[in-house]
Design a protein around this motif. Structure first.
Motif, mmCIF file in Angstrom:
data_model
loop_
_atom_site.group_PDB
_atom_site.id
_atom_site.type_symbol
_atom_site.label_atom_id
_atom_site.label_comp_id
_atom_site.label_asym_id
_atom_site.label_seq_id
_atom_site.Cartn_x
_atom_site.Cartn_y
_atom_site.Cartn_z
ATOM 1 N N UNK A 145 26.876 12.039 5.901
ATOM 2 C CA UNK A 145 25.912 13.075 5.513
ATOM 3 C C UNK A 145 25.864 13.190 3.979
ATOM 4 N N UNK A 146 24.680 13.109 3.411
ATOM 5 C CA UNK A 146 24.526 13.227 1.955
ATOM 6 C C UNK A 146 24.541 11.891 1.226
ATOM 7 N N UNK A 147 24.856 10.792 1.951
ATOM 8 C CA UNK A 147 24.786 9.462 1.326
ATOM 9 C C UNK A 147 23.336 9.033 1.225
ATOM 10 N N UNK A 148 23.082 8.119 0.308
ATOM 11 C CA UNK A 148 21.738 7.546 0.227
ATOM 12 C C UNK A 148 21.844 6.087 -0.200
ATOM 13 N N UNK A 149 20.814 5.320 0.143
ATOM 14 C CA UNK A 149 20.778 3.903 -0.228
ATOM 15 C C UNK A 149 19.387 3.561 -0.725
ATOM 16 N N UNK A 150 19.343 2.873 -1.855
ATOM 17 C CA UNK A 150 18.086 2.281 -2.310
ATOM 18 C C UNK A 150 18.083 0.845 -1.784
ATOM 19 N N UNK A 151 17.071 0.501 -1.008
ATOM 20 C CA UNK A 151 16.976 -0.838 -0.408
ATOM 21 C C UNK A 151 15.773 -1.530 -1.043
ATOM 22 N N UNK A 152 16.023 -2.526 -1.904
ATOM 23 C CA UNK A 152 14.920 -3.125 -2.670
ATOM 24 C C UNK A 152 14.040 -4.028 -1.818
ATOM 25 N N UNK A 153 12.940 -4.521 -2.377
ATOM 26 C CA UNK A 153 12.103 -5.464 -1.643
ATOM 27 C C UNK A 153 12.891 -6.732 -1.293
ATOM 28 N N UNK A 154 12.435 -7.432 -0.259
ATOM 29 C CA UNK A 154 13.036 -8.707 0.183
ATOM 30 C C UNK A 154 14.522 -8.570 0.508
ATOM 31 N N UNK B 95 19.033 14.260 -9.522
ATOM 32 C CA UNK B 95 18.198 13.053 -9.569
ATOM 33 C C UNK B 95 19.035 11.913 -8.985
ATOM 34 N N UNK B 96 18.679 11.447 -7.792
ATOM 35 C CA UNK B 96 19.561 10.516 -7.073
ATOM 36 C C UNK B 96 19.505 9.086 -7.597
ATOM 37 N N UNK B 97 18.357 8.668 -8.113
ATOM 38 C CA UNK B 97 18.219 7.275 -8.571
ATOM 39 C C UNK B 97 18.229 7.224 -10.094
ATOM 40 N N UNK B 98 18.575 6.071 -10.669
ATOM 41 C CA UNK B 98 18.585 5.977 -12.137
ATOM 42 C C UNK B 98 17.204 6.280 -12.710
ATOM 43 N N UNK B 99 17.201 7.011 -13.810
ATOM 44 C CA UNK B 99 15.949 7.340 -14.497
ATOM 45 C C UNK B 99 15.655 6.170 -15.439
ATOM 46 N N UNK B 100 15.074 5.103 -14.859
ATOM 47 C CA UNK B 100 14.896 3.846 -15.602
ATOM 48 C C UNK B 100 13.559 3.230 -15.188
ATOM 49 N N UNK B 101 12.829 2.623 -16.145
ATOM 50 C CA UNK B 101 11.489 2.110 -15.817
ATOM 51 C C UNK B 101 11.453 1.037 -14.739
ATOM 52 N N UNK B 102 12.594 0.402 -14.433
ATOM 53 C CA UNK B 102 12.566 -0.614 -13.371
ATOM 54 C C UNK B 102 12.293 0.030 -12.001
ATOM 55 N N UNK B 103 12.606 1.304 -11.850
ATOM 56 C CA UNK B 103 12.345 2.015 -10.583
ATOM 57 C C UNK B 103 10.942 2.604 -10.617
ATOM 58 N N UNK B 104 10.195 2.397 -9.533
ATOM 59 C CA UNK B 104 8.835 2.963 -9.465
ATOM 60 C C UNK B 104 8.789 4.183 -8.557
ATOM 61 N N UNK B 105 9.984 4.668 -8.154
ATOM 62 C CA UNK B 105 10.023 5.897 -7.362
ATOM 63 C C UNK B 105 11.249 6.712 -7.758
ATOM 64 N N UNK B 106 11.176 7.994 -7.491
ATOM 65 C CA UNK B 106 12.324 8.883 -7.699
ATOM 66 C C UNK B 106 12.531 9.671 -6.418
#
Ligand code: UGY
Ligand code: MN
Length: 248
Positions: free
Chosen positions: A93-102, A157-168
């Motif tokens: 509970x409370x974990x998250x994963x960013x799963x990139x394309x491909x 803010x769960x994901x890095x605040x960086x231009x490579x990410x197109x979502x937050x």
């Protein structure tokens, strides 16, 4: 169940939608076996992304490849194992994963009742930046910062605040009586789930009482505002598209 036959708080409009658990209807989702899958938000509503709620039953699994899309998976409740490009990660509970394309993914070994919230979006690359890699974290490791200096409204803010990410994907927590400091109107789109508490959401020119479990879609430029009400803190997790030109 609705308390009154023929009554619902659900509203689906051109610029926003409010959906409540009483109105959810499961659908079969490719790759997800023995699960209850609810599509909460999708292009069929006018959105440019999808938001899914997956509830694990016995022997549930979600398997596939993200292809041109990317996912952010957040564990609302329970635990499971995420195998992402062959590497295993334990999620609770409370974990998250960013799963990139491909990316090959397998969500399995979940406790019955485990609930995954999934934001899915077509990844938009940006010249000069690499596609981000798999990232796994837990909300407890992310500090809540006062929103625009307001101590009573805190943003994680769960994901890095960086231009490579197109979502937050962020978690917003409000003390009772706290508000979004102003009515926001912006290019970004939102998908949102109320995690705790209750309040009133202004969507466009309408005001809706909301509570934990409710889902909101806000189209770009939909005026929005929130006030937390009652005696407990209110919080919501939400998606937004970021870091890409206004004219792709
Ligand atoms: O990030 C946001 O746009 C956020 N402040 N919006 C919202 O909570 N409705
Ligand atoms: Mn906003």
């Amino acid at each position: 169940m609705n308390e009154l036959f023929g009554h619902t708080r659900d509203v689906v409009k051109e610029r926003y939608a409010l959906r409540t658990p009483a109105g959810f209807v499961p659908s079969c989702l490719p790759g997800w076996r023995n699960c209850v899958g609810i599509v909460q938000i999708s292009p069929g509503m006018g959105a440019d992304f999808s938001q899914l709620l997956i509830t694990f039953q016995k022997n549930s699994e979600g398997r596939g490849n993200t292809g041109r899309n990317e996912y952010v998976v957040y564990v609302l409740e329970g635990k499971c194992v995420a195998t992402l490009n062959e590497k295993k990660h334990s999620l609770v509970t409370g974990s998250y994963a960013f799963v990139p394309p491909n990316c090959d993914f397998l969500f399995s070994q979940g406790k019955v009742g485990t609930r995954l919230l999934i934001f899915e979006k077509r990844f938009q690359s940006l010249d000069g930046y690499e596609t981000p890699n798999v990232l796994v974290g837990h909300e407890r490791a992310i500090k809540g910062n006062p929103f625009l200096g307001h101590e009573e409204a805190r943003l994680q803010v769960l994901l890095p605040d960086h231009p490579s990410f197109d979502l937050a994907v962020n978690i917003f927590t409000y003390d009772p009586g706290a508000t979004l400091p102003f009515v926001e109107t912006h290019i970004m789109e939102h998908g949102l789930v109320m995690l705790k508490g209750q309040g009133v959401y202004r969507l466009d020119a309408d005001y809706h009482p909301v509570q934990a479990g409710d889902v909101i879609w806000m189209a770009p430029y939909c005026p929005q505002w929130f006030v937390a009400m009652g005696t407990t803190t209110a919080s919501y997790i939400y998606y937004k598209d970021v870091n890409r030109p206004a004219l792709p």
